[in-house]
Design a protein around this motif. Structure first.
Motif, short mmCIF file in Angstrom:
data_model
loop_
_atom_site.label_atom_id
_atom_site.label_comp_id
_atom_site.label_asym_id
_atom_site.label_seq_id
_atom_site.Cartn_x
_atom_site.Cartn_y
_atom_site.Cartn_z
N ARG A 124 32.62 -49.33 -47.89
CA ARG A 124 33.34 -48.08 -48.13
C ARG A 124 32.49 -46.87 -47.76
O ARG A 124 33.00 -45.86 -47.27
CB ARG A 124 33.76 -47.98 -49.60
CG ARG A 124 34.81 -49.01 -49.99
CD ARG A 124 34.93 -49.18 -51.48
NE ARG A 124 35.35 -47.97 -52.17
CZ ARG A 124 35.56 -47.92 -53.49
NH1 ARG A 124 35.38 -49.00 -54.23
NH2 ARG A 124 35.94 -46.79 -54.05
N MET A 125 31.19 -46.94 -48.03
CA MET A 125 30.29 -45.84 -47.69
C MET A 125 28.86 -46.36 -47.76
O MET A 125 28.58 -47.36 -48.44
CB MET A 125 30.47 -44.68 -48.66
CG MET A 125 30.09 -45.00 -50.08
SD MET A 125 30.24 -43.56 -51.14
CE MET A 125 29.49 -44.19 -52.65
N PRO A 126 27.95 -45.70 -47.05
CA PRO A 126 26.55 -46.14 -47.09
C PRO A 126 25.87 -45.74 -48.40
O PRO A 126 25.81 -44.56 -48.74
CB PRO A 126 25.92 -45.40 -45.90
CG PRO A 126 26.79 -44.20 -45.69
CD PRO A 126 28.18 -44.61 -46.09
N VAL A 127 25.40 -46.72 -49.15
CA VAL A 127 24.69 -46.49 -50.40
C VAL A 127 23.33 -47.18 -50.32
O VAL A 127 23.25 -48.36 -49.97
CB VAL A 127 25.49 -47.04 -51.60
CG1 VAL A 127 24.66 -46.99 -52.87
CG2 VAL A 127 26.77 -46.24 -51.80
N ALA A 149 30.23 -38.72 -53.03
CA ALA A 149 29.24 -39.13 -52.04
C ALA A 149 29.65 -38.73 -50.63
O ALA A 149 28.82 -38.30 -49.82
CB ALA A 149 29.01 -40.63 -52.12
N GLU A 150 30.94 -38.87 -50.32
CA GLU A 150 31.43 -38.50 -48.99
C GLU A 150 31.16 -37.02 -48.70
O GLU A 150 30.82 -36.66 -47.57
CB GLU A 150 32.92 -38.81 -48.86
CG GLU A 150 33.24 -40.30 -48.80
CD GLU A 150 32.78 -40.96 -47.50
OE1 GLU A 150 32.40 -40.24 -46.56
OE2 GLU A 150 32.79 -42.20 -47.45
N VAL A 189 21.17 -36.70 -45.47
CA VAL A 189 21.35 -37.09 -46.88
C VAL A 189 21.48 -38.60 -47.01
O VAL A 189 22.18 -39.26 -46.24
CB VAL A 189 22.58 -36.38 -47.50
CG1 VAL A 189 23.00 -37.05 -48.81
CG2 VAL A 189 22.28 -34.92 -47.74
N LYS A 190 20.82 -39.15 -48.01
CA LYS A 190 20.99 -40.53 -48.42
C LYS A 190 21.47 -40.53 -49.88
O LYS A 190 21.10 -39.65 -50.65
CB LYS A 190 19.67 -41.31 -48.31
CG LYS A 190 19.15 -41.45 -46.89
CD LYS A 190 17.84 -42.21 -46.87
CE LYS A 190 17.31 -42.36 -45.45
NZ LYS A 190 16.01 -43.08 -45.42
N ILE A 191 22.27 -41.52 -50.23
CA ILE A 191 22.87 -41.55 -51.57
C ILE A 191 22.51 -42.86 -52.29
O ILE A 191 22.65 -43.95 -51.75
CB ILE A 191 24.40 -41.45 -51.51
CG1 ILE A 191 24.84 -40.10 -50.93
CG2 ILE A 191 25.02 -41.66 -52.89
CD1 ILE A 191 24.59 -38.92 -51.83
#
Length: 226
Positions: free
Chosen positions: A56-59, A206-207, A215-217
């Protein structure tokens, strides 16, 4: 002497079982503390919290301190925090998790802590963001800044619990905006919240943050449903 008198008039109670706390106990009695369903996910790559966001998103990393079950101890803690104003619960859990993350190799490069924001109307009604003390204690343990004026919620949405996850993401994503994005360029941000269920709100936050260069999350919450 003063503290003894104060405790006599206003005894400090365990936020779970409500027995009177001993002098060396804070927020929870020793029995309840040892009964908490601790995850230790901060030590485990590919853990169930990370799995929520997979594809879904980079974590970078994701963890929750506790497992949440309805009508159980963790639900009572979060209820007492959010609706009875016991902010000391958030601080207690934040201090606990923050010191755990400090020892984990996965979170050593975190450079900033940002909370999931409340809309100003809800903030005014409740009087505080239930994640604030939690996030501040984590930031203190990691020795990084806590920033609550970067990510803002600009419109108050109705409860989304009956909607499907992808429908929720679409409606939630439009409610968050960034202020001063230059302050988070090239930062490894730890996004914090109280509870993760579907992950829709955290994903929307986060998006927004990931729109900023470099940015990293990573994610940390008090609890996760299972």
């Amino acid at each position: 002497m003063f503290h003894d008198f104060k405790d006599l008039l206003f005894p400090r109670l365990c936020q779970s079982c409500e027995i009177i706390l001993k002098r060396n106990e804070k927020v929870l009695c020793t029995r309840c503390l040892h009964a908490l369903p601790v995850t230790n996910y901060h030590l485990e790559k590919g853990n169930p919290v990370e799995a929520i966001f997979y594809g879904r998103m980079p974590v970078e990393n994701a963890t929750s301190l506790l497992l949440f079950e309805k009508k159980e101890m963790v639900q009572k803690l979060i209820h007492n925090l959010k609706y009875r104003g016991h902010e000391e619960i958030g601080a207690y859990l934040g201090n606990w998790l923050g010191n755990e993350l400090k020892q984990s190799e996965f979170y050593r490069n975190v450079s900033m802590v940002i909370p999931v924001p409340l809309h100003k109307t809800k903030l005014k009604k409740r009087g505080f963001n239930q994640v604030e003390a939690f996030g501040k204690e984590i930031a203190k343990a990691l020795e990084v800044p806590y920033k609550d004026q970067i990510l803002l919620k600009v419109s108050s949405s109705q409860t989304q619990t009956v909607k499907k996850r992808f429908a929720r993401w679409g409606s939630i994503g439009e409610t968050f905006v960034l202020e001063h994005p230059e302050e988070i360029e090239d930062q490894h941000i730890l996004l914090v919240d109280d509870l993760v269920t579907t992950g829709a709100t955290l994903e929307a936050c986060a998006e927004k943050l990931l729109q900023v260069r470099g940015v990293k999350i990573s994610i940390a919450t008090m609890a996760v449903t299972h």
